[in-house]
Design a protein around this motif. Structure first.
Motif, PDB file in Angstrom:
ATOM      1  N   UNK A   1       0.813  -1.213   0.000  1.00  0.00           N
ATOM      2  CA  UNK A   1       0.000   0.000   0.000  1.00  0.00           C
ATOM      3  C   UNK A   1       0.845   1.261   0.000  1.00  0.00           C
ATOM      4  N   UNK A   2       2.053   1.160   0.575  1.00  0.00           N
ATOM      5  CA  UNK A   2       2.864   2.357   0.735  1.00  0.00           C
ATOM      6  C   UNK A   2       3.244   3.005  -0.593  1.00  0.00           C
ATOM      7  N   UNK A   3       3.697   2.261  -1.620  1.00  0.00           N
ATOM      8  CA  UNK A   3       3.996   2.935  -2.905  1.00  0.00           C
ATOM      9  C   UNK A   3       2.788   3.598  -3.534  1.00  0.00           C
ATOM     10  N   UNK A   4       1.619   2.943  -3.420  1.00  0.00           N
ATOM     11  CA  UNK A   4       0.411   3.552  -3.990  1.00  0.00           C
ATOM     12  C   UNK A   4       0.056   4.837  -3.272  1.00  0.00           C
ATOM     13  N   UNK A   5       0.219   4.826  -1.945  1.00  0.00           N
ATOM     14  CA  UNK A   5      -0.082   6.043  -1.178  1.00  0.00           C
ATOM     15  C   UNK A   5       0.905   7.150  -1.513  1.00  0.00           C
ATOM     16  N   UNK A   6       2.177   6.794  -1.670  1.00  0.00           N
ATOM     17  CA  UNK A   6       3.190   7.791  -2.028  1.00  0.00           C
ATOM     18  C   UNK A   6       2.906   8.390  -3.396  1.00  0.00           C
ATOM     19  N   UNK A   7       2.496   7.529  -4.348  1.00  0.00           N
ATOM     20  CA  UNK A   7       2.167   8.030  -5.679  1.00  0.00           C
ATOM     21  C   UNK A   7       0.981   8.975  -5.636  1.00  0.00           C
TER      22      UNK A   7
END
Length: 314
Positions: free
Chosen positions: A24-30
């Motif tokens: 989830x973290x990369x999607x949230x960062x994007x």
């Protein structure tokens, strides 16, 4: 007969629970960069880059370092004191009345919801639809007894022309009334929207505990919308300290009554356009930027604008 229960080792449980979190973290960062990225570009291109160029211009002229000569010339200009005093007086009169008007009307709308609330929001917002030079021209007619709908009142005050209405210190009062009419409506709508987003259970608990409308407003609603109040203060101070269009346009209706360097922003404009001294214009503009940033920092720290629940609890 015993029933055997099996359980995953703690390391396996931690690994399986952390895996979705890592995904989830990369999607949230994007998502964050998609939202923040365009503003960052605009801030760099239209904010930081012009400020950096102004800083360079204030210290370098014709390829040679001036050693702060333009800064010294600006602060020794006799017109700067009068312009700063005019703007400070205007802010001291306009800003508290604007904030009081916005808070009182927004809280009144929220405390007494009904069918007329939407209509009142539109009524409050309509004067703000006329801004800038158009608003200044409109108010120029408003203070002219020959064309104003308030001509009987103006005649009772012995105002025979726009020159009389804008003479002496009355220009600050006219600008304050104009500023409240133009800016209050939009901020009322913003603050009313923030009040509608307050948690209903908190307001209901206050009502059950017997809190009066005044105590609910002062001890519950106002602290919960303090960030919006801080935003109103920062934005209003920035626009008020850079007042330029209104006195410039009003001076056309009262020749000789309003100086072309009445405000600090007008003085910077005179430096750049009439004197052709871009170094002094850049220095004065950066000084105004510093005052605005300092004021914003004070409001942010006093209202704890960016405080989170975790920081509050600590």
């Amino acid at each position: 007969m015993k029933t055997l229960t099996t359980s995953s080792p703690p390391a396996v449980v931690a690994e399986t629970s952390a895996a979705p979190r890592r995904r989830r973290r990369p999607a949230r960062t994007a998502a964050v960069w998609i939202l923040v990225g365009p503003y960052t570009v605009f801030l760099a291109v239209f904010g930081l880059a012009p400020a950096g160029y102004a800083l360079w211009t204030s210290f370098v002229q014709d390829g040679s370092f001036t050693g702060g000569r333009d800064w010294a010339a600006v602060f020794h200009d006799y017109r700067l004191g009068d312009a700063a005093a005019h703007v400070a007086t205007y802010l001291l009169l306009w800003l508290p009345i604007l904030l009081l008007t916005v808070l009182s009307l927004a809280f009144t709308l929220h405390a007494r919801p009904g069918r007329t609330t939407s209509a009142l929001q539109l009524v409050y917002y309509l004067p703000g639809a006329v801004t800038g030079s158009a608003a200044a021209l409109l108010w120029l007619f408003m203070v002219s007894p020959d064309s104003s709908p308030f001509s009987p009142v103006l005649k009772l005050m012995d105002v025979k022309s726009a020159t009389d209405a804008l003479s002496g210190g009355s220009i600050i009062a006219v600008l304050a009334v104009m500023g409240i009419a133009v800016h209050a409506g939009g901020w009322i709508v913003v603050l009313y929207g923030a009040l509608n987003a307050l948690p209903k259970d908190v307001l209901e608990a206050a009502r059950v505990d017997g809190a009066s409308a005044w105590r609910t407003m002062w001890h519950i609603k106002l602290p919960l919308v303090r960030t919006y109040v801080g935003f109103v203060l920062i934005s209003s101070f920035a626009s008020g300290s850079q007042v330029f269009v209104e006195p410039t346009v009003l001076s056309t209706g009262a020749p000789g009554q309003i100086s072309p360097t009445w405000s600090v922003n007008q003085l910077a404009y005179v430096y750049a356009t009439q004197d052709g001294d871009f170094g002094k214009a850049a220095a004065l503009s950066l000084a105004m930027l510093a005052v605005g940033l300092l004021s914003a920092w004070i409001v942010i720290t006093r209202t704890r604008m960016y405080a989170t629940d975790s920081s509050d609890s600590r």
